[in-house]
Scaffold this motif. Structure first.
Motif, PDB file in Angstrom:
ATOM      1  N   ASP A 107       0.824  -1.218   0.000  1.00  0.00           N
ATOM      2  CA  ASP A 107       0.000   0.000   0.000  1.00  0.00           C
ATOM      3  C   ASP A 107       0.851   1.258   0.000  1.00  0.00           C
ATOM      4  O   ASP A 107       0.550   2.237  -0.702  1.00  0.00           O
ATOM      5  N   LEU A 108       1.951   1.239   0.762  1.00  0.00           N
ATOM      6  CA  LEU A 108       2.861   2.385   0.784  1.00  0.00           C
ATOM      7  C   LEU A 108       3.538   2.550  -0.576  1.00  0.00           C
ATOM      8  O   LEU A 108       3.696   3.677  -1.075  1.00  0.00           O
ATOM      9  N   GLN A 109       3.936   1.433  -1.146  1.00  0.00           N
ATOM     10  CA  GLN A 109       4.575   1.447  -2.458  1.00  0.00           C
ATOM     11  C   GLN A 109       3.628   2.043  -3.505  1.00  0.00           C
ATOM     12  O   GLN A 109       4.027   2.855  -4.348  1.00  0.00           O
ATOM     13  N   LEU A 110       2.364   1.639  -3.430  1.00  0.00           N
ATOM     14  CA  LEU A 110       1.365   2.136  -4.369  1.00  0.00           C
ATOM     15  C   LEU A 110       1.161   3.647  -4.206  1.00  0.00           C
ATOM     16  O   LEU A 110       1.099   4.387  -5.205  1.00  0.00           O
ATOM     17  N   GLN A 111       1.082   4.106  -2.962  1.00  0.00           N
ATOM     18  CA  GLN A 111       0.928   5.540  -2.711  1.00  0.00           C
ATOM     19  C   GLN A 111       2.103   6.334  -3.257  1.00  0.00           C
ATOM     20  O   GLN A 111       1.947   7.466  -3.716  1.00  0.00           O
ATOM     21  N   SER A 112       3.281   5.743  -3.225  1.00  0.00           N
ATOM     22  CA  SER A 112       4.492   6.463  -3.636  1.00  0.00           C
ATOM     23  C   SER A 112       4.628   6.610  -5.143  1.00  0.00           C
ATOM     24  O   SER A 112       5.364   7.472  -5.626  1.00  0.00           O
ATOM     25  N   GLN A 113       3.941   5.753  -5.906  1.00  0.00           N
ATOM     26  CA  GLN A 113       4.169   5.687  -7.350  1.00  0.00           C
ATOM     27  C   GLN A 113       3.836   6.986  -8.075  1.00  0.00           C
ATOM     28  O   GLN A 113       4.426   7.291  -9.110  1.00  0.00           O
ATOM     29  N   THR A 114       2.888   7.737  -7.571  1.00  0.00           N
ATOM     30  CA  THR A 114       2.480   8.965  -8.253  1.00  0.00           C
ATOM     31  C   THR A 114       3.244  10.194  -7.771  1.00  0.00           C
ATOM     32  O   THR A 114       3.003  11.300  -8.262  1.00  0.00           O
ATOM     33  N   LEU A 115       4.160  10.002  -6.817  1.00  0.00           N
ATOM     34  CA  LEU A 115       4.874  11.139  -6.235  1.00  0.00           C
ATOM     35  C   LEU A 115       6.148  11.433  -7.011  1.00  0.00           C
ATOM     36  O   LEU A 115       6.902  10.532  -7.375  1.00  0.00           O
ATOM     37  N   ASP A 116       6.402  12.717  -7.235  1.00  0.00           N
ATOM     38  CA  ASP A 116       7.548  13.205  -7.996  1.00  0.00           C
ATOM     39  C   ASP A 116       8.528  13.863  -7.027  1.00  0.00           C
ATOM     40  O   ASP A 116       8.237  14.906  -6.443  1.00  0.00           O
ATOM     41  N   SER A 117       9.686  13.267  -6.859  1.00  0.00           N
ATOM     42  CA  SER A 117      10.656  13.770  -5.882  1.00  0.00           C
ATOM     43  C   SER A 117      11.251  15.120  -6.271  1.00  0.00           C
ATOM     44  O   SER A 117      11.875  15.785  -5.442  1.00  0.00           O
ATOM     45  N   SER A 118      11.049  15.550  -7.520  1.00  0.00           N
ATOM     46  CA  SER A 118      11.565  16.862  -7.931  1.00  0.00           C
ATOM     47  C   SER A 118      10.674  18.004  -7.431  1.00  0.00           C
ATOM     48  O   SER A 118      11.062  19.173  -7.520  1.00  0.00           O
ATOM     49  N   LYS A 119       9.507  17.662  -6.913  1.00  0.00           N
ATOM     50  CA  LYS A 119       8.582  18.657  -6.370  1.00  0.00           C
ATOM     51  C   LYS A 119       8.655  18.612  -4.849  1.00  0.00           C
ATOM     52  O   LYS A 119       8.359  17.569  -4.249  1.00  0.00           O
ATOM     53  N   PRO A 120       9.061  19.723  -4.190  1.00  0.00           N
ATOM     54  CA  PRO A 120       9.328  19.717  -2.750  1.00  0.00           C
ATOM     55  C   PRO A 120       8.216  19.117  -1.897  1.00  0.00           C
ATOM     56  O   PRO A 120       8.484  18.332  -0.975  1.00  0.00           O
ATOM     57  N   GLU A 121       6.981  19.455  -2.193  1.00  0.00           N
ATOM     58  CA  GLU A 121       5.877  18.952  -1.373  1.00  0.00           C
ATOM     59  C   GLU A 121       5.733  17.435  -1.508  1.00  0.00           C
ATOM     60  O   GLU A 121       5.515  16.715  -0.513  1.00  0.00           O
ATOM     61  N   GLN A 122       5.904  16.938  -2.726  1.00  0.00           N
ATOM     62  CA  GLN A 122       5.790  15.502  -2.942  1.00  0.00           C
ATOM     63  C   GLN A 122       7.011  14.748  -2.403  1.00  0.00           C
ATOM     64  O   GLN A 122       6.901  13.592  -1.975  1.00  0.00           O
ATOM     65  N   LEU A 123       8.164  15.407  -2.407  1.00  0.00           N
ATOM     66  CA  LEU A 123       9.349  14.813  -1.792  1.00  0.00           C
ATOM     67  C   LEU A 123       9.111  14.591  -0.299  1.00  0.00           C
ATOM     68  O   LEU A 123       9.472  13.536   0.248  1.00  0.00           O
ATOM     69  N   GLN A 124       8.488  15.551   0.362  1.00  0.00           N
ATOM     70  CA  GLN A 124       8.189  15.395   1.786  1.00  0.00           C
ATOM     71  C   GLN A 124       7.198  14.265   2.013  1.00  0.00           C
ATOM     72  O   GLN A 124       7.275  13.541   3.015  1.00  0.00           O
ATOM     73  N   GLN A 125       6.278  14.079   1.081  1.00  0.00           N
ATOM     74  CA  GLN A 125       5.338  12.966   1.192  1.00  0.00           C
ATOM     75  C   GLN A 125       6.062  11.625   1.063  1.00  0.00           C
ATOM     76  O   GLN A 125       5.754  10.666   1.784  1.00  0.00           O
ATOM     77  N   LEU A 126       7.020  11.554   0.157  1.00  0.00           N
ATOM     78  CA  LEU A 126       7.828  10.339   0.029  1.00  0.00           C
ATOM     79  C   LEU A 126       8.581  10.051   1.326  1.00  0.00           C
ATOM     80  O   LEU A 126       8.649   8.892   1.778  1.00  0.00           O
ATOM     81  N   ARG A 127       9.108  11.083   1.926  1.00  0.00           N
ATOM     82  CA  ARG A 127       9.868  10.892   3.166  1.00  0.00           C
ATOM     83  C   ARG A 127       8.947  10.504   4.325  1.00  0.00           C
ATOM     84  O   ARG A 127       9.359   9.750   5.220  1.00  0.00           O
TER      85      ARG A 127
END
Length: 359
Positions: A107-127
């Motif tokens: 489930d965590l892996q699935l949530q991460s798939q749409t996140l773009d680490s080049s975008k600061p807000e989405q990078l924080q979501q990945l972390r």
């Protein structure tokens, strides 16, 4: 539950049989799904099992470190290789090996798939997802340490070193001493969890004791990380010291690493980032690294230390192979299986000192 247990039918699709031959896939022990986890693990230990395999199918940590994905397939590559290896006279001394299962993180892996680490807000979501993963890894491996297993953890990013260390430190009530074969010290700033700061987080929480990085690349670690490493009392021998400067042989460097790690109380963990191996399909590919044979020797020699409790193989990313994913699965699987066999050979030659904890 943080641990997903395997069933026999899941394995049968991963290996082939041949008349008058026995494969590792036919000899692995599985946990009894009808029993609570603690009882199932105790039952496995009573059946003479000492070694446990645990997979982590994720690539959240490397991407949260602004790196490439693909480490989610390392565990699958290992299984396809290991299950098809011969079971013969050379493997009998290890006894049955427990396939404990894998960390439940789909489930965590699935949530991460749409996140773009080049975008600061989405990078924080990945972390943040990496922080959630930390808890699951810790919960999955803690019962294995408590039951007295020597654990081999395969797949995922090097972010998982932190929850593994935390679980073992909790079990022993002492900091864990770690050797790490890695071009990166993974001692980056405490800026949110990712694959580049597992050891700095562990040190900040007083979970990490002695720490030695073997094969550190002089140009792949920032100034602040190297300063923090020095301030933490850690040691390292750089790849460039081994070659091209030839200041030490690999055998001499490995001896220094073993002596440093052994010279302290507490359990010992063997960390190996497959980025350290030349031409390995990994999250951070390197054309200048150590040989597979050197990596196997590193594992074997450290696993001979009586207080060693785990081997962690991180960052293998089959999809990063230049010839494609299929070639990468074969390449990564063979290397990971060989490293695990080196660990098993060394540990099996020693008395099972943790068995008293289970009887």
């Amino acid at each position: 539950m943080a641990l997903l247990r395997f069933q026999a039918d899941q394995l049968q699709a991963l290996f082939n049989t041949r008349p008058k031959e026995q494969r590792q896939g036919q000899h692995l022990l599985l946990l009894d799904k009808a029993l609570p986890l603690t009882e199932a693990l105790q039952q496995a230990r009573q059946q003479g099992t000492r070694f446990a395999l645990l997979g982590i199918p994720e690539d959240i940590g490397p991407r949260a470190n602004l790196g490439q994905g693909g480490s989610d397939l390392g565990w699958q590559a290992f299984l396809r290789s290991w299950l098809n290896l011969q079971a013969n006279q050379f493997t009998e001394t290890a006894g049955p090996i427990l396939l404990a299962g894998e960390v439940d993180c789909a489930d965590l892996q699935l949530q991460s798939q749409t996140l773009d680490s080049s975008k600061p807000e989405q990078l924080q979501q990945l972390r943040q997802l990496c922080t959630e993963l930390d808890l699951r890894v810790e919960q999955a491996i803690q019962p294995l340490f408590d039951a007295g297993f020597d654990v081999m953890v395969i797949g995922g990013g090097h972010n998982n070193a932190y929850p593994i260390i935390k679980a073992l430190a909790t079990h022993t009530a002492m900091p864990v001493n770690c050797a790490n074969l890695d071009p990166h010290a993974d001692f980056r700033a405490l800026e949110g969890r990712h694959s580049g700061n597992g050891f700095s987080y562990a040190k900040a929480e007083q979970l990490l004791g002695q720490y030695f990085v073997l094969g550190l690349h002089e140009l792949k670690n920032n100034r602040d990380s190297l300063t923090a490493l020095q301030q933490a009392g850690a040691e390292f021998i750089s790849l460039q010291k081994l070659s091209p400067r030839l200041e030490l042989s690999f055998a001499e460097a490995l001896d220094q690493c073993v002596d440093f790690i052994a010279n302290s109380n507490g359990a010992i963990g063997i960390e190996l980032d497959t980025d350290s191996i030349e031409l390995m399909p990994v999250s951070a590919f390197t054309s200048s690294g150590l040989s597979v044979q050197a990596a196997e020797q590193y594992v074997y020699q450290l696993a001979q230390l009586p207080r060693c409790r785990y081997l962690h193989l991180a960052e293998a990313a089959p999809v990063r192979h230049p010839a494609g994913q299929a070639a990468g699965m074969q390449h990564a699987g063979q290397v990971l299986a060989g490293l695990c066999y080196a660990f098993i050979q060394a540990r099996a030659a020693l008395p099972d000192q943790t068995i008293a904890a289970t009887v």
